[in-house]
Enzyme design. Sequence first.
Site, short mmCIF file in Angstrom:
data_model
loop_
_atom_site.label_atom_id
_atom_site.label_comp_id
_atom_site.label_asym_id
_atom_site.label_seq_id
_atom_site.Cartn_x
_atom_site.Cartn_y
_atom_site.Cartn_z
N SER A 161 0.93 -0.98 -0.07
CA SER A 161 0.05 0.17 -0.07
C SER A 161 0.95 1.27 0.00
O SER A 161 0.54 2.40 -0.67
CB SER A 161 -1.07 0.03 1.30
N ARG A 214 1.61 4.21 -3.19
CA ARG A 214 1.30 5.69 -2.93
C ARG A 214 2.57 6.42 -3.25
O ARG A 214 2.49 7.38 -3.68
CB ARG A 214 0.76 6.04 -1.69
N GLY A 246 -6.68 -3.58 -7.49
CA GLY A 246 -7.66 -2.64 -7.21
C GLY A 246 -7.11 -0.98 -7.00
O GLY A 246 -7.64 -0.06 -7.18
N ARG A 289 -14.69 -6.48 -10.30
CA ARG A 289 -14.79 -5.71 -8.89
C ARG A 289 -15.34 -4.36 -9.11
O ARG A 289 -15.26 -3.77 -10.00
CB ARG A 289 -13.38 -5.66 -8.25
N ASP A 310 -7.13 -7.30 5.02
CA ASP A 310 -6.35 -8.37 4.09
C ASP A 310 -5.83 -9.36 4.76
O ASP A 310 -5.21 -10.62 4.13
CB ASP A 310 -5.22 -7.38 3.53
N ARG A 365 -13.57 -13.85 -1.07
CA ARG A 365 -12.85 -14.41 -0.02
C ARG A 365 -13.71 -15.34 0.86
O ARG A 365 -13.15 -16.23 1.54
CB ARG A 365 -11.75 -13.59 0.60
C1 S3P Z 1 -5.90 -0.80 0.14
C2 S3P Z 1 -6.88 -0.84 0.56
C3 S3P Z 1 -7.98 -1.84 1.07
C4 S3P Z 1 -7.04 -3.31 1.15
C5 S3P Z 1 -6.07 -3.30 -0.36
C6 S3P Z 1 -5.32 -2.15 -0.28
C7 S3P Z 1 -5.07 0.27 -0.10
O1 S3P Z 1 -8.83 -1.93 0.02
O2 S3P Z 1 -7.79 -4.32 1.01
O3 S3P Z 1 -5.42 -4.31 -0.30
O4 S3P Z 1 -3.90 0.20 -0.26
O5 S3P Z 1 -5.55 1.49 0.04
P1 S3P Z 1 -10.46 -1.25 0.34
O6 S3P Z 1 -9.76 0.29 0.22
O7 S3P Z 1 -11.12 -1.59 -0.94
O8 S3P Z 1 -10.76 -1.74 1.48
#
Ligand code: S3P
Length: 425
Positions: free
Chosen positions: A22, A26, A93, A121, A313, A344
Amino acid sequence: MIQRFERINFLRGKLKLPGDKSISHRAVMFGAMADGISMLHNCSESEDVSSTINCFEMLGCRFEREGNDVKIFGKGFKNFDEPKKELYAGNSGTTARLISGILAAQNFESVITGDESLSNRPMKRIVEPLRIMGANITAKENGTLPLRIRPSAYLNPVHFKLPIASAQVKSALILSALHLDGESEIIETLPTRNHTEKLLGLKCEDDAEGKKIFVSKKNYPEPFELNIPSDISSAAFFIVTALLTNNSELLLKNVSMNPTRTGIVHILKSMGGRIEIENMIETMGEPVGDLRIYSSQLTNIEIPKEIIPNIIDEIPILSVAGVFAKGNFKITGADELRVKESDRIKSLCENFKKAKLDVFEFDDGFEISGSVCNENVSFESYGDHRIAMAFAVLSMLMKKGGSVSGFDCVAISNPNFKAQIADLR
Ligand code: S3P
């Protein structure tokens, strides 16, 4: 690829995992946006972060990678090149949703696509709030990829209360708001990971409504250098394996200890896990520490619903810990699990049934009781990296081992999982 895992008796030694996924996403994005050169150390080796890098290459950004060091030649405010092709977010995502916020503020048209899992998704969760800001963004009629983003005639600051606990939705809005003169106020009622706020140094205030995040053009990123802490979500698989094997003593170095991510450590400790945290420091607002983990007897506890976004996660591997803990493992309030890289809840329930456990599936969670069988079980990854690693761990804890089909999907977050386990046994 079907991967076989033999039973293991311990995990011993020291491991430094690559950077948090994450934070890496960013950091790559903020470096690409900044006007000048940024430097990342210990960047994630995941395919997901490569997807983010590939997208920014298509927007005209240059990257130099040497091991886990990444040098970013940022483009500066609204200076990205119009992409010649669709931007492919792969399985990620975070890439698709966060980059949408940035693209909504550009003066060119772009299209975001992804692999089969990502194409199923939900994207309405970002399309709708970005449209409220004035973004010209569309998804398919059923709310999925591809996303088409056209220049918008006007983009306005918003006062927006997030309807779901999602760091990706929150961050997409923040990234759009970073391009506006006026101040936006984004409100979150349940805390989710706050890496976007921390890395950008955003002003946040807590009140009765929740956490208010203030953001405007003043917060647009400048070039920076960052040492990315190791990924706590990848660490979770090693923590659980060490806790559940006899004679284990494992040291995990430089792990991200951001309080919006450490729910897994708190829960495992409350279950009786011996996990010691040492050498805490802070880098760009992100707390980091070393974790020492010892073999432990675990007992299941009631998992409070408010902590779900913090452990979202880690639920696959937490439920494996729950199988070997005293009492039944039960989780509810986790309906977001249905829209991750796989459904999941279904992936976990189906696999636990293969190990002959008693499983009750709810709309928003599941309950497991009984003991794992003494047979050699073949588990399914469902193309989902965290399911693949959770059942690799379960296999290594079963008397006759087990196997996981489609195991190569682990590269989405940790391509070296197998080699790292092998080094510790
Ligand atoms: C993430 C936020 C989470 C997480 C994903 C990474 C991120 O998703 O499940 O693996 O880096 O912002 P959601 O924002 O859909 O909960």
